[in-house]
Design an enzyme around this catalytic site. Structure first.
Site, PDB file in Angstrom:
ATOM      1  N   GLU A  73       0.901  -1.179   0.000  1.00  0.00           N
ATOM      2  CA  GLU A  73       0.000   0.000   0.000  1.00  0.00           C
ATOM      3  C   GLU A  73       0.924   1.209   0.000  1.00  0.00           C
ATOM      4  O   GLU A  73       1.517   1.542   1.035  1.00  0.00           O
ATOM      5  CB  GLU A  73      -0.875  -0.004   1.262  1.00  0.00           C
ATOM      6  CG  GLU A  73      -1.752  -1.233   1.416  1.00  0.00           C
ATOM      7  CD  GLU A  73      -3.011  -1.201   0.565  1.00  0.00           C
ATOM      8  OE1 GLU A  73      -3.327  -0.134   0.001  1.00  0.00           O
ATOM      9  OE2 GLU A  73      -3.664  -2.247   0.466  1.00  0.00           O
TER      10      GLU A  73
ATOM     11  N   CYS B  28      -1.868   9.162   2.412  1.00  0.00           N
ATOM     12  CA  CYS B  28      -1.655   8.625   1.061  1.00  0.00           C
ATOM     13  C   CYS B  28      -2.793   9.090   0.165  1.00  0.00           C
ATOM     14  O   CYS B  28      -2.616   9.308  -1.012  1.00  0.00           O
ATOM     15  CB  CYS B  28      -1.583   7.115   1.119  1.00  0.00           C
ATOM     16  SG  CYS B  28      -2.989   6.370   1.949  1.00  0.00           S
TER      17      CYS B  28
END
Ligand code: NAD
Length: 470
Positions: free
Chosen positions: A229, A263
């Site tokens: 991720e 993110c």
């Protein structure tokens, strides 16, 4: 191993340290967890749920200590409270999902009438989780909880930049002896993370693309599954006909909350040319009204830049954009030193080139560069024009229109007439596109499947002679 000094993001003082384990100590810890995993798996889902519920009780009892440690780690408070609350709700949600998941027994017929198939799932023994500093608690447990419920043992190595919460969370685990046999946190930096890759059977890594590439290569060498991720450069698209007031408010939040350290932050905004000026004015006014959480942690909305390494990146991106002719509407030309910490005010830029670093590379700060577009085709090309593909947002006149446009965006989660919804809504199943990551979804019910291998028992019930035998 030598101690690693830890900086306080508000004072700039190195007022804490961590002592990473030696390679032998790490190996010993992993062997112990692996030994505990067998009975953890065989005791069944109800016992595992019971242990996680007991852990939740311990976490709630340590709520204030956890918030305090996380606030020292990150210099921001509201998000620290949110992290602890999301941990408790995540345990609750996953316990329900896992019970449903394990209740399903799949027995099916094969193409051959007297042979049946019984499907089983076999958990990986020891799962390694390596996590970053931007949401230190949340990102250390998001994969650990479903892995534990799947029947795996789990070892977590959080970032060396925000490690103060580790002692508190470890104490909450130790208070539940059944859980402590299969679940542990580790202190350490990249070297410890890299040693960990040699000890576990599956890796969940959350962090930068650069480290993700190293982790992926190390896992390939050992032939173990690896879920990455990684970074993002999420675009928001605003089309004429969209509610501009709503879009500006949502995009501002999606860009600057947690000082832009997500993110899934909105890191670039594309606005249709005929509403560009109106949108720019609205978002600049709103950005101007946002205050720094300084001098007190409760004073405003935007805490310090958590990692001092990020300051250099934010400054470099701003400098590059301004040198290429960008116009600054609010904010500063660089991060500001205040009381020993570094702060970055919400910063709105226009006249930014699509090729500028602030559009192409992850900035991880509260910066909002805005670029106009003429039509849908141009908007989609601009949105898809980076190496990232984590998530995106589309604002249009109707949600149907926004969703139709979102079909063309190369990203795993598209917020429709809203922003950064994966921060709040964890039920949607999604995967990353391009360099934002690889592997199965970490969100939604099927995320638990990542920690199990499928096993088929192929059962001959008739006991007759097989027609294909010699
Ligand atoms: P980073 O890659 O520097 O570090 C992440 C973790 O990896 C840390 O725990 C670090 O100690 C460890 N590490 C460093 N070198 C290693 C090595 N060689 N082997 C194994 N482990 C190693 O990332 P960061 O700066 O801590 O975090 C910010 C990044 O994380 C940003 O790019 C952000 O976008 C990304 N992120 C992604 C998601 C997501 O869900 N996609 C969520 C949050 C953050």
């Amino acid at each position: 191993m030598p101690a690693i000094p830890v900086r306080n993001p508000r004072s700039g003082q190195f007022d804490y340290e961590i002592i990473p384990p030696s390679q032998e100590e790490l190996k010993f810890l992993c062997q112990g967890l692996r030994a505990g995993q067998k009975s953890w798996q065989s005791q069944g889902i109800e016992q595992r749920i019971e242990a996680l519920q007991a852990w939740k009780t311990e976490i709630l009892a340590k709520h204030d200590d956890l918030v305090k440690a996380l606030t020292l780690d990150t210099g921001r408070k509201a998000e620290s409270i949110l992290e602890v609350e999301l941990l408790a709700t995540s345990i609750e949600r996953w316990c329900g999902l896992a019970r449903d998941f394990f209740a399903e027994k799949v027995h099916k017929k094969s193409a051959i009438p007297f042979i049946e198939i019984h499907q089983e799932l076999s958990p990986f023994g020891l799962v390694g989780v390596i996590s970053p500093w931007n949401f230190p608690l949340l990102l250390s447990i998001i994969d650990a909880i479903p892995a534990l419920l799947a029947g795996s043992a789990v070892v977590v190595k959080p970032s060396e930049i925000t490690p103060r919460f580790i002692a508190v969370i470890q104490a909450s685990i130790d208070a539940v002896p059944e859980l402590a046999k299969v679940f542990s946190y580790l202190e350490g930096a990249g070297e410890t993370g890299s040693h960990l890759l040699g000890e576990v059977d599956l890796v969940c890594f959350t962090g930068s693309v650069a480290t993700g590439k190293k982790v992926y290569a190390a896992c390939a060498e050992r032939f173990i599954p690896c879920f990455l991720e990684l970074g993002g450069k999420d675009p928001a698209l605003v089309f004429e006909g969209a509610d501009l007031e709503r879009a500006a408010t949502a995009i501002l939040w999606g860009s600057v909350v947690n000082c832009g350290h997500s993110c899934l932050s909105i890191e670039r905004v594309y606005v249709q040319a005929n509403v560009f000026e109106a949108f720019l004015k609205l978002i600049s006014e709103k950005a101007q009204a946002i205050k720094l959480a300084y001098p007190g942690v409760d004073d405003g909305q935007i805490g310090p830049v958590i990692s001092d390494r990020q300051v250099a990146i934010i400054d470099e991106h701003l400098k590059d954009a301004l040198e290429q002719g960008a116009t600054l509407h609010t904010g500063d030309t660089a991060c500001q030193p205040l009381g020993g910490g570094w702060y970055c005010r919400p910063t709105v830029l226009s006249n930014v080139a699509q090729g500028a670093k602030i559009i192409q590379e992850e900035t991880f700060g509260p910066i909002i560069p805005i670029i106009p577009f003429e039509d849908e085709a141009e908007a989609i090309a601009l949105a898809n024009g980076t190496q990232f593909g984590l998530s995106a947002a589309v604002f249009a006149k109707t949600w149907e229109e926004a969703e139709r446009i979102g079909q063309h965006i190369e990203a795993g989660a598209i917020s429709i007439n809203d922003c950064a919804l994966t921060a709040i809504v964890h039920e949607g199943e999604k995967q990353s596109f391009k360099f934002s990551g690889i592997g199965g979804t970490r969100m939604g019910p099927s995320a638990i499947k990542r920690f199990m291998r499928q096993k088929a028992f192929i059962v001959n019930k008739a006991g007759v002679r097989d027609p294909w035998w010699f």
